[in-house]
Design a protein around this motif. Structure first.
Motif, PDB file in Angstrom:
ATOM      1  N   LEU A  55       0.829  -1.204   0.000  1.00 36.16           N
ATOM      2  CA  LEU A  55       0.000   0.000   0.000  1.00 36.16           C
ATOM      3  C   LEU A  55       0.862   1.254   0.000  1.00 36.16           C
ATOM      4  O   LEU A  55       0.693   2.147  -0.841  1.00 36.16           O
ATOM      5  N   PHE A  56       1.814   1.339   0.921  1.00 41.57           N
ATOM      6  CA  PHE A  56       2.613   2.560   1.013  1.00 41.57           C
ATOM      7  C   PHE A  56       3.666   2.632  -0.084  1.00 41.57           C
ATOM      8  O   PHE A  56       4.055   3.732  -0.495  1.00 41.57           O
ATOM      9  N   ALA A  57       4.137   1.500  -0.578  1.00 40.71           N
ATOM     10  CA  ALA A  57       5.045   1.535  -1.721  1.00 40.71           C
ATOM     11  C   ALA A  57       4.346   2.149  -2.925  1.00 40.71           C
ATOM     12  O   ALA A  57       4.921   2.965  -3.657  1.00 40.71           O
ATOM     13  N   SER A  58       3.082   1.790  -3.122  1.00 33.78           N
ATOM     14  CA  SER A  58       2.311   2.344  -4.240  1.00 33.78           C
ATOM     15  C   SER A  58       2.063   3.826  -4.055  1.00 33.78           C
ATOM     16  O   SER A  58       2.311   4.642  -4.964  1.00 33.78           O
ATOM     17  N   PHE A  59       1.568   4.216  -2.882  1.00 29.69           N
ATOM     18  CA  PHE A  59       1.266   5.626  -2.616  1.00 29.69           C
ATOM     19  C   PHE A  59       2.491   6.512  -2.827  1.00 29.69           C
ATOM     20  O   PHE A  59       2.454   7.500  -3.559  1.00 29.69           O
ATOM     21  N   LEU A  60       3.598   6.152  -2.174  1.00 32.99           N
ATOM     22  CA  LEU A  60       4.762   7.021  -2.188  1.00 32.99           C
ATOM     23  C   LEU A  60       5.426   7.051  -3.556  1.00 32.99           C
ATOM     24  O   LEU A  60       5.865   8.111  -4.023  1.00 32.99           O
ATOM     25  N   ALA A  61       5.512   5.894  -4.211  1.00 35.92           N
ATOM     26  CA  ALA A  61       6.157   5.859  -5.517  1.00 35.92           C
ATOM     27  C   ALA A  61       5.388   6.696  -6.528  1.00 35.92           C
ATOM     28  O   ALA A  61       5.967   7.504  -7.266  1.00 35.92           O
ATOM     29  N   ILE A  62       4.076   6.534  -6.577  1.00 32.25           N
ATOM     30  CA  ILE A  62       3.281   7.252  -7.569  1.00 32.25           C
ATOM     31  C   ILE A  62       3.240   8.738  -7.268  1.00 32.25           C
ATOM     32  O   ILE A  62       3.430   9.581  -8.160  1.00 32.25           O
ATOM     33  N   LEU A  63       3.004   9.108  -6.008  1.00 29.90           N
ATOM     34  CA  LEU A  63       2.894  10.519  -5.664  1.00 29.90           C
ATOM     35  C   LEU A  63       4.180  11.277  -5.981  1.00 29.90           C
ATOM     36  O   LEU A  63       4.144  12.372  -6.564  1.00 29.90           O
ATOM     37  N   GLN A  64       5.320  10.721  -5.617  1.00 27.92           N
ATOM     38  CA  GLN A  64       6.571  11.432  -5.843  1.00 27.92           C
ATOM     39  C   GLN A  64       6.985  11.397  -7.310  1.00 27.92           C
ATOM     40  O   GLN A  64       7.522  12.379  -7.837  1.00 27.92           O
ATOM     41  N   TYR A  65       6.747  10.293  -7.986  1.00 26.78           N
ATOM     42  CA  TYR A  65       7.159  10.185  -9.388  1.00 26.78           C
ATOM     43  C   TYR A  65       6.417  11.186 -10.261  1.00 26.78           C
ATOM     44  O   TYR A  65       7.042  11.904 -11.064  1.00 26.78           O
ATOM     45  N   VAL A  66       5.098  11.264 -10.139  1.00 27.04           N
ATOM     46  CA  VAL A  66       4.329  12.116 -11.052  1.00 27.04           C
ATOM     47  C   VAL A  66       4.537  13.596 -10.770  1.00 27.04           C
ATOM     48  O   VAL A  66       4.300  14.441 -11.636  1.00 27.04           O
ATOM     49  N   GLN A  67       5.003  13.943  -9.543  1.00 30.60           N
ATOM     50  CA  GLN A  67       5.248  15.353  -9.234  1.00 30.60           C
ATOM     51  C   GLN A  67       6.636  15.824  -9.664  1.00 30.60           C
ATOM     52  O   GLN A  67       6.913  17.029  -9.640  1.00 30.60           O
ATOM     53  N   ALA A  68       7.506  14.923 -10.078  1.00 28.16           N
ATOM     54  CA  ALA A  68       8.852  15.311 -10.498  1.00 28.16           C
ATOM     55  C   ALA A  68       8.786  16.148 -11.776  1.00 28.16           C
ATOM     56  O   ALA A  68       8.048  15.799 -12.714  1.00 28.16           O
TER      57      ALA A  68
END
Length: 501
Positions: free
Chosen positions: A286-299
């Motif tokens: 759950l948190f791997a998905s949340f953190l990876a997606i949130l940070q990746y798309v904001q780069a």
């Protein structure tokens, strides 16, 4: 296992629907308050003028309080009845959230977050209420609907934060949403939760609760603060070693206690080991998905060569909200699949979705639609897992242990979430490019592969459980739900709106 009361089986459909709504709203409060602070940690650091390590305690304090309180609250519900405990939790959470809204002091904010940590007890108590009150034919679907809000509420918290904070907004604004949801949940629970005497007997093992809480705090503290303290520091190594010693001593203490907080035999039962391992790995995913997606798309792609330059709001609404909406739709159907095929096959199917989503995120994330699809698949995996796990736990224990058994499963998920967020943050922080100040692209591949491994572990555990059940002769459906398919056909189908169709 004792038979369920006849009055529960005769409960009107509208009353069942209201009960599910009330419990779902309470569990939404838990996941909402858990997730809405994640995107505003930087704002808390700036607006309260504290270090990143100090701001991180906003998450840590909540998690440690949950570790200490959840098993005690679950056991209290089993012994004293769920209604007073749930109402007490919601009242404490409302006070804590109001404090978080009003204060500009980090110590007082941490007090508010500790009070909010009591909300983790709402999930196991909700499962106890459902088992006691919902007709047999609709139990799996009701548990699936309520438990799915753990994932859906998390997305809602991220979206609310994006709407209310944005760039430079007051970090306290999202807590107003949490306060409103908590107060509505408290009012609805007071109106709907039945006043029934508890069937449990015995007492709370307070010494067992203290020792378990100490062991869990010593485990979660280094997981949450390892990036600040250093993973090889004496504090981290000492806490992990002390945690192993204290938890081992707790097991010995439970074996020698006449009325233990958690029966050691229950912890050693294969039927509870499977959902607890699955819950741990689902929390990681759950948190791997949340953190990876949130940070990746904001780069910013112009600087990093990857990402889409999305705002917090866009990242939440475009890339995570579709999975939350799909979870609302899928949860009742997942409950029906649990009823017809069993919890473990349902868990297996959901975990395969998680493997596919994380592999897509690891190997092909260069275009927005692929990241949206990856988020959809990984969040569906979490939703389906949360729909199936309570049925697996309920199958394994007597009714008067439902609360504490689900509390143990909740702790397993919380430890998994702490572990998943820690691994993700560590990998991302370790790959910072000095030239850009952003992580290198390979970090997100590594985080996605961690999620894929965690989902694959759930696949293996669920498959092993299915094989063991067949060898034991329990068939393709849980013992307790073996006749539910026929009862469902007689009673009518579930509708998430009205309760019956």
């Amino acid at each position: 296992m004792p038979p369920r009361p006849e009055t529960s089986a005769a409960a009107p459909a509208t009353r069942t629907g209201l009960l599910v709504l009330a419990l779902s709203l309470g569990v939404t409060t838990l996941s909402l308050l858990q997730s809405l602070v994640v995107p505003v940690l930087g704002a808390i650091e700036q607006q309260l003028d504290v270090s990143p390590g100090a701001a991180g305690w906003v998450l840590t304090a909540n998690l440690l309080a949950a570790a200490v309180l959840t098993p005690v609250l679950g056991r209290l519900g089993d012994l004293r009845g769920e209604r007073p405990v749930i109402l007490g939790i919601l009242a404490a959470v409302a006070v804590g959230t109001l404090l978080a809204v009003l204060t500009t002091s980090l110590p007082l904010l941490l007090v508010g977050r500790i009070l909010q940590g009591a909300s983790y007890g709402l999930f196991p108590l909700s499962m106890s209420v459902l088992r006691r009150e919902v007709p047999e034919a609709r139990l799996s679907v009701a548990m699936a609907v309520v438990s799915s809000t753990l994932a859906v509420g998390g997305v809602a918290g991220l979206v609310a934060t994006g709407l209310l904070v944005g760039d430079g907004g007051d970090y306290r604004r999202p807590f107003w949403i949490g306060l409103g949801v908590t107060l509505v949940s408290l009012a609805l629970a007071a109106r709907v939760l039945p006043r029934r005497p508890s069937t449990g007997t015995g007492r709370v093992d307070w010494w067992g609760a203290v020792v378990l809480g100490a062991g869990l705090v010593l485990l979660l503290l280094p997981l949450s603060q390892g990036n600040v303290w250093g993973w090889g520091s004496p504090g981290v190594v000492g806490c992990l070693g002390a945690s192993a010693a204290v938890l081992a001593g707790w097991v010995v203490l439970q074996r020698r206690t006449a009325q233990p907080l958690v029966r050691p035999a229950m912890l050693a039962d294969r039927r509870t080991i499977v959902p607890n391992i699955a819950g741990l790995m689902t929390g990681v995913a759950l948190f791997a998905s949340f953190l990876a997606i949130l940070q990746y798309v904001q780069a910013p792609p112009g600087v990093t060569g990857y990402g889409f330059g999305a705002s917090i709001l866009e990242a939440s609404v475009v890339y995570l909200l579709p999975g939350g909406i799909a979870g609302i739709v899928v949860a009742p159907f997942a409950g029906r699949v649990v009823t017809r095929l069993g919890a473990l096959p349902t868990l297996l199917a959901g975990a395969l979705s998680g493997v596919a989503g994380f592999l897509l995120l690891a190997l092909y994330r260069g275009v927005p639609w692929s990241v949206v699809l990856a988020g959809l698949l990984t969040q569906l995996a979490v939703t389906v897992a949360y729909a199936a796990l309570p049925a697996t736990v309920v199958q394994a224990v007597d009714e008067d242990e439902t609360g504490v058994a689900n509390a143990v499963n909740s702790i397993a998920r919380s430890v998994g979430q702490a572990l998943g967020s820690t691994v993700a943050v560590t990998l991302i922080a370790a790959s910072l490019d000095p030239a850009t100040g952003f992580p290198r692209d390979v970090a997100y591949t590594q985080v996605a592969l961690i999620g894929a491994v965690a989902s694959a572990a759930v696949v293996l555990v669920a498959f092993a459980g299915i094989v063991a059940d067949r060898r034991a002769g329990t068939g393709r459906r849980p013992d307790r739900l073996a006749a539910v398919e026929e009862a469902t056909a007689r009673a009518g189908e579930w509708s998430p709106v009205s309760g019956l169709r």
